[in-house]
Scaffold this motif. Sequence first.
Motif, PDB file in Angstrom:
ATOM      1  N   TYR A  83       0.816  -1.213   0.000  1.00  0.00           N
ATOM      2  CA  TYR A  83       0.000   0.000   0.000  1.00  0.00           C
ATOM      3  C   TYR A  83       0.856   1.272   0.000  1.00  0.00           C
ATOM      4  N   GLN A 123      -0.722   2.297  -5.608  1.00  0.00           N
ATOM      5  CA  GLN A 123      -1.015   3.487  -6.413  1.00  0.00           C
ATOM      6  C   GLN A 123      -0.762   3.223  -7.892  1.00  0.00           C
ATOM      7  N   GLU A 161      -7.445   2.631 -13.518  1.00  0.00           N
ATOM      8  CA  GLU A 161      -8.206   3.801 -13.952  1.00  0.00           C
ATOM      9  C   GLU A 161      -8.002   4.082 -15.436  1.00  0.00           C
ATOM     10  N   TYR A 190      -3.526   1.010  -9.125  1.00  0.00           N
ATOM     11  CA  TYR A 190      -4.784   1.758  -9.124  1.00  0.00           C
ATOM     12  C   TYR A 190      -4.859   2.678 -10.347  1.00  0.00           C
ATOM     13  N   GLU A 191      -3.765   3.365 -10.621  1.00  0.00           N
ATOM     14  CA  GLU A 191      -3.742   4.264 -11.781  1.00  0.00           C
ATOM     15  C   GLU A 191      -3.870   3.489 -13.080  1.00  0.00           C
ATOM     16  N   MET A 236      -7.887  -3.730  -3.839  1.00  0.00           N
ATOM     17  CA  MET A 236      -7.749  -2.550  -4.689  1.00  0.00           C
ATOM     18  C   MET A 236      -8.836  -1.512  -4.420  1.00  0.00           C
ATOM     19  N   SER A 237      -9.712  -1.784  -3.484  1.00  0.00           N
ATOM     20  CA  SER A 237     -10.642  -0.764  -3.012  1.00  0.00           C
ATOM     21  C   SER A 237      -9.844   0.165  -2.107  1.00  0.00           C
ATOM     22  N   GLU A 238     -10.005   1.455  -2.274  1.00  0.00           N
ATOM     23  CA  GLU A 238      -9.160   2.411  -1.555  1.00  0.00           C
ATOM     24  C   GLU A 238      -9.218   2.258  -0.033  1.00  0.00           C
TER      25      GLU A 238
END
Length: 104
Positions: A43, A49, A56, A52-53, A72-74
């Motif tokens: 994390y 990050q 997106e 996650y990006e 991967m849920s914030e």
Amino acid sequence: MQNEINRIQALYREWLQLQEKLQREQKDWQRANQIMHELNAFYFDGQFQEFYEKMEQGADVDLRTEGEYSVMSEDTLWNAFHEHQQLAWARLRGAIDVLDKQDD
């Protein structure tokens, strides 16, 4: 007198059973700490990050789980870190309470 000895003996017997369980739980606690260390690194060291990006931006990943929240849920890992910390504080406070009472 015999009744009191029997009662105390039963308590001691119960302690022996609990002691075995507590020793197993200590190993579980140590494993939990190892797991949290790895989750923390994922994390906070940037991999979360980065992934996650990429998600997106359309990266195709399967986030289905066996019923738990996705890592991967914030909030999932953030909440796990908080819960782990709360458990650690509770264990520490319990240990301090036991040790303080020994000084009385």
